[in-house]
Design a protein around this motif. Structure first.
Motif, short mmCIF file in Angstrom:
data_model
loop_
_atom_site.label_atom_id
_atom_site.label_comp_id
_atom_site.label_asym_id
_atom_site.label_seq_id
_atom_site.Cartn_x
_atom_site.Cartn_y
_atom_site.Cartn_z
N VAL A 1 0.84 -1.20 0.00
CA VAL A 1 0.00 0.00 0.00
C VAL A 1 0.87 1.25 0.00
O VAL A 1 0.61 2.21 -0.74
CB VAL A 1 -0.96 0.00 1.22
CG1 VAL A 1 -1.64 1.35 1.36
CG2 VAL A 1 -2.01 -1.09 1.06
N TRP B 1 -0.84 5.85 -7.01
CA TRP B 1 -1.98 5.04 -7.46
C TRP B 1 -3.04 4.89 -6.37
O TRP B 1 -4.20 4.60 -6.67
CB TRP B 1 -1.49 3.66 -7.91
CG TRP B 1 -0.72 3.73 -9.18
CD1 TRP B 1 0.61 3.54 -9.35
CD2 TRP B 1 -1.24 4.05 -10.47
NE1 TRP B 1 0.96 3.72 -10.65
CE2 TRP B 1 -0.15 4.03 -11.38
CE3 TRP B 1 -2.50 4.36 -10.95
CZ2 TRP B 1 -0.30 4.32 -12.73
CZ3 TRP B 1 -2.66 4.64 -12.31
CH2 TRP B 1 -1.56 4.61 -13.17
N LEU B 2 -2.64 5.06 -5.13
CA LEU B 2 -3.60 5.03 -4.03
C LEU B 2 -3.58 6.37 -3.32
O LEU B 2 -2.61 7.12 -3.40
CB LEU B 2 -3.26 3.91 -3.04
CG LEU B 2 -3.33 2.47 -3.59
CD1 LEU B 2 -2.96 1.48 -2.51
CD2 LEU B 2 -4.71 2.15 -4.15
N ASP C 1 -7.30 5.54 1.00
CA ASP C 1 -7.06 4.10 0.88
C ASP C 1 -6.16 3.61 2.01
O ASP C 1 -6.37 2.54 2.57
CB ASP C 1 -6.41 3.78 -0.47
CG ASP C 1 -7.32 4.08 -1.64
OD1 ASP C 1 -8.51 3.71 -1.57
OD2 ASP C 1 -6.87 4.70 -2.61
N ARG D 1 -8.14 3.48 5.23
CA ARG D 1 -9.00 2.30 5.27
C ARG D 1 -8.20 1.07 5.68
O ARG D 1 -8.66 0.24 6.46
CB ARG D 1 -9.64 2.07 3.90
CG ARG D 1 -10.55 0.85 3.85
CD ARG D 1 -11.15 0.66 2.48
NE ARG D 1 -12.00 -0.52 2.45
CZ ARG D 1 -12.58 -0.99 1.37
NH1 ARG D 1 -12.44 -0.35 0.22
NH2 ARG D 1 -13.33 -2.08 1.41
N PHE D 2 -6.99 0.98 5.17
CA PHE D 2 -6.14 -0.14 5.54
C PHE D 2 -5.73 -0.06 7.01
O PHE D 2 -5.72 -1.05 7.73
CB PHE D 2 -4.90 -0.14 4.64
CG PHE D 2 -3.82 -1.08 5.08
CD1 PHE D 2 -3.93 -2.43 4.87
CD2 PHE D 2 -2.69 -0.59 5.72
CE1 PHE D 2 -2.94 -3.30 5.28
CE2 PHE D 2 -1.70 -1.45 6.14
CZ PHE D 2 -1.82 -2.81 5.91
N VAL E 1 -10.06 -5.79 2.17
CA VAL E 1 -9.38 -4.55 1.79
C VAL E 1 -8.46 -4.79 0.60
O VAL E 1 -8.40 -3.99 -0.34
CB VAL E 1 -8.57 -4.00 2.99
CG1 VAL E 1 -7.68 -2.85 2.54
CG2 VAL E 1 -9.52 -3.51 4.08
N GLU E 2 -7.74 -5.91 0.62
CA GLU E 2 -6.85 -6.24 -0.50
C GLU E 2 -7.64 -6.37 -1.80
O GLU E 2 -7.24 -5.85 -2.85
CB GLU E 2 -6.10 -7.53 -0.21
CG GLU E 2 -5.23 -7.97 -1.38
CD GLU E 2 -4.62 -9.34 -1.17
OE1 GLU E 2 -4.51 -10.10 -2.15
OE2 GLU E 2 -4.25 -9.66 -0.03
N LEU F 1 -8.74 -2.94 -3.00
CA LEU F 1 -7.62 -2.19 -3.58
C LEU F 1 -7.23 -2.77 -4.93
O LEU F 1 -6.89 -2.02 -5.86
CB LEU F 1 -6.42 -2.20 -2.63
CG LEU F 1 -6.62 -1.47 -1.29
CD1 LEU F 1 -5.38 -1.61 -0.42
CD2 LEU F 1 -6.95 0.00 -1.52
N ARG F 2 -7.27 -4.09 -5.05
CA ARG F 2 -6.95 -4.73 -6.33
C ARG F 2 -7.96 -4.30 -7.40
O ARG F 2 -7.58 -3.92 -8.52
CB ARG F 2 -6.97 -6.25 -6.17
CG ARG F 2 -6.60 -7.00 -7.47
CD ARG F 2 -7.07 -8.44 -7.39
NE ARG F 2 -6.48 -9.14 -6.27
CZ ARG F 2 -5.33 -9.79 -6.33
NH1 ARG F 2 -4.65 -9.84 -7.47
NH2 ARG F 2 -4.86 -10.42 -5.27
N ARG G 1 -9.79 -1.68 -7.38
CA ARG G 1 -9.61 -0.25 -7.64
C ARG G 1 -8.48 -0.02 -8.63
O ARG G 1 -8.62 0.74 -9.59
CB ARG G 1 -9.34 0.48 -6.33
CG ARG G 1 -9.11 1.98 -6.48
CD ARG G 1 -9.14 2.66 -5.12
NE ARG G 1 -8.69 4.03 -5.18
CZ ARG G 1 -9.39 5.05 -5.64
NH1 ARG G 1 -10.60 4.83 -6.10
NH2 ARG G 1 -8.91 6.27 -5.64
N LEU G 2 -7.37 -0.70 -8.42
CA LEU G 2 -6.22 -0.53 -9.29
C LEU G 2 -6.50 -1.11 -10.68
O LEU G 2 -6.06 -0.56 -11.69
CB LEU G 2 -4.99 -1.20 -8.67
CG LEU G 2 -3.65 -0.53 -8.94
CD1 LEU G 2 -3.66 0.93 -8.51
CD2 LEU G 2 -2.52 -1.27 -8.24
#
Length: 522
Positions: free
Chosen positions: A16, A24-25, A29, A32-33, A261-262, A265-266, A268-269
């Motif tokens: 992250v 990118w984040l 983000d 949240r993590f 969360v992973e 994020l994945r 999202r990316l």
């Protein structure tokens, strides 16, 4: 499982932070993590790796949590009634084998009351009475929130009058999967079966399929209740499932949350790589550069007219060369007349529109902002280099190949034909002179001399005139070189923006690949 969670958390944290550094984040983000609880109940105790099951009484003001703990301990270990109408401290009741260590900073010692016992039948359970979660004192609510991550089993205590408390239901929704739950309706002597059933139905709506609800009353002569089952229920769970398994529910919930969360994020990316955005990027740059190219060509046309006028006034004989004649502007001056600060502004406007384009598609601007800020200066340098190269190449070979061929031929004929005509005339004069001395022919007269002169003159003039007509125009050659340079520069610009996009796309994909290659939290 604890070590697994720690390792998974640190691995994902590093990923992250790397993605955040590259833009990118966002900080949201990261927040949240960071909201994933890292607290470990083992850290509360002096003996590492050994601890009891932590069971907490949780509820609002006046529901009798402390009275339940006192009744369970069969002594007054928690302040109640007039002494503490609103809970202001934490009371912990545990076996003396489990000595507390240094409590974390969010669990201040000055608000923790500890009572040890020696009852071996209660050795595996530590009972905790927490402050009232609905207290008007912010510090009390903060204590509850601080203790919650350390708790294995929550006993949610309500009263017939207060089981609809909204704050309590919100916490149920937030922490359903993070604890084992047991529900107690205290002050049952003031309650009724319809209230109990209503409470059960509300719990079922919150995803507690078969909630265990006990009825208790801590008043004397309160009648029969389910208090004996309170401790018995938890002891039976320990016997059936084992202490370790019951302690792992919170860790598994955190692993699940880490996995969620992973995945978020994945996704999202991955969503940043939509093909329509790449197409819009390419289309936008192409449209802008086509307009800029047209404007540059207009400047070239204006310059060409000026150069043509200067060339017509110049009487210098054409010589093939790689630099402009002294009467015409230098390559640097030509470039300065084609390029102006207006084009820097146009390119800056293009970068702004591309940033807006990214924002409209919910794609982070940060990875592109740095490279885009360097673009105007880089594109001007590319333009100057392409223009200089194209002008030098054009002047090295002016005109077309046909023009250059006939220009060379007519230049050769402009001296060869007059010499040939003169040679013929001289040889004819000598021949007639010899014949005249022998009486075999008349000597040549004035007419021959005039005609021979005209022949020699025409033999020179016609090739010379043809050569003048065939001579490539400096202005035309320069204009052609400028057009080629402008086109080459614009194509290089398009490639530059395409490379910028591909470079950032490569960065995004590398982060996705790194996330893909790390062990899954589950």
């Amino acid at each position: 499982m604890i070590e697994q969670f720690k390792q998974q958390y640190q691995d994902l944290k590093q990923w992250v932070e790397a993605a955040l550094q590259d833009g990118w984040l966002s900080s949201s983000d990261l927040n949240r993590f960071q909201q994933i609880e890292q607290q470990q109940a083992e850290t509360l105790f002096a003996q590492q790796g050994q601890r009891p099951l932590i069971v907490a009484f949780f509820g609002g003001t006046g529901v009798g949590k402390s009275s339940l703990l006192n009744r369970l301990a069969r002594e007054d270990i928690a302040r109640t009634g007039v002494q503490r109408p609103t809970s202001q401290e934490v009371t912990l009741y545990l076996h003396e084998d489990y000595q507390l260590g240094k409590l974390p900073d969010e669990l201040p010692v000055e608000h923790t009351r500890i009572a040890y016992h020696q009852d071996e039948s209660r050795r595996l359970i530590a009972w905790l009475d927490m402050p009232d979660f609905d207290s008007v004192e912010q510090s009390h609510r903060e204590q509850v929130e601080a203790w919650l991550p350390y708790i294995d089993w929550l006993v949610y205590v309500v009263s017939p009058e207060r089981y609809h408390d909204d704050v309590g239901w919100r916490l149920l929704q937030q922490r359903n999967a993070k604890h084992h739950w047991l529900f107690v309706m205290n002050h049952w002597d003031r309650g009724s079966d319809p209230q109990l059933e209503d409470f059960r139905q509300r719990l079922q709506k919150e995803a507690f399929d078969t909630p265990k609800i006990l009825r208790t009353s801590c008043r004397k002569n309160g009648g029969d209740d389910d208090f004996p089952q309170l401790e018995q229920t938890i002891n039976h769970a320990i016997e059936a499932h084992g202490l370790t398994l019951l302690q792992q529910l919170g860790i598994q919930a955190r692993l699940n949350e880490l996995h969620a969360v992973e995945q978020a994020l994945r996704q999202r990316l991955e969503g940043f790589g939509r093909p329509e955005v790449a197409d819009a990027w390419q289309k936008t740059t192409a449209e802008w550069f086509n307009e800029i190219e047209d404007a540059l060509l207009l400047n070239r046309t204006a310059l060409k007219q000026t150069l043509l006028a200067q060339e017509q006034l110049s009487q210098s004989i054409f010589k093939r060369q790689t630099t402009l004649p002294a009467s015409l502007p230098t390559t640097k001056q030509v470039i300065e007349q084609i390029w102006s600060e207006r084009f820097n502004d146009l390119i800056s406007d293009l970068t702004t529109e591309l940033e807006n384009l990214l924002g409209q598609h919910d794609i982070p601007v940060t990875p592109y902002a740095g490279p885009l800020s360097d673009i105007p200066e880089k594109l001007q340098s590319t333009f100057e280099a392409q223009m200089e190269s194209s002008v030098i190449k054009a002047l090295a070979k002016p005109g077309t190949a046909v023009q250059r061929f006939f220009f060379k031929i007519t230049g050769w004929l402009s001296w060869f034909l007059p010499l040939s005509a003169a040679g013929w005339a001289i040889s004819h004069i000598i021949s007639r002179f010899h014949a005249g001395t022998q009486g075999e022919a008349h000597f040549l007269g004035i007419d021959f001399a005039v005609h021979s002169g005209l022949l020699i003159l025409l033999a020179w003039f016609i090739p010379w005139l043809a050569q003048r007509k065939m001579r490539p125009s400096i202005a035309g050659t320069l204009s052609k070189g400028l057009a080629e340079g402008i086109h080459a520069a614009v194509e290089a610009w398009k490639s530059e923006f395409e490379s910028l996009w591909l470079e950032q796309e490569g960065s995004r994909l590398s982060h996705l690949e790194a996330l893909k290659n790390r062990p899954s939290p589950q």
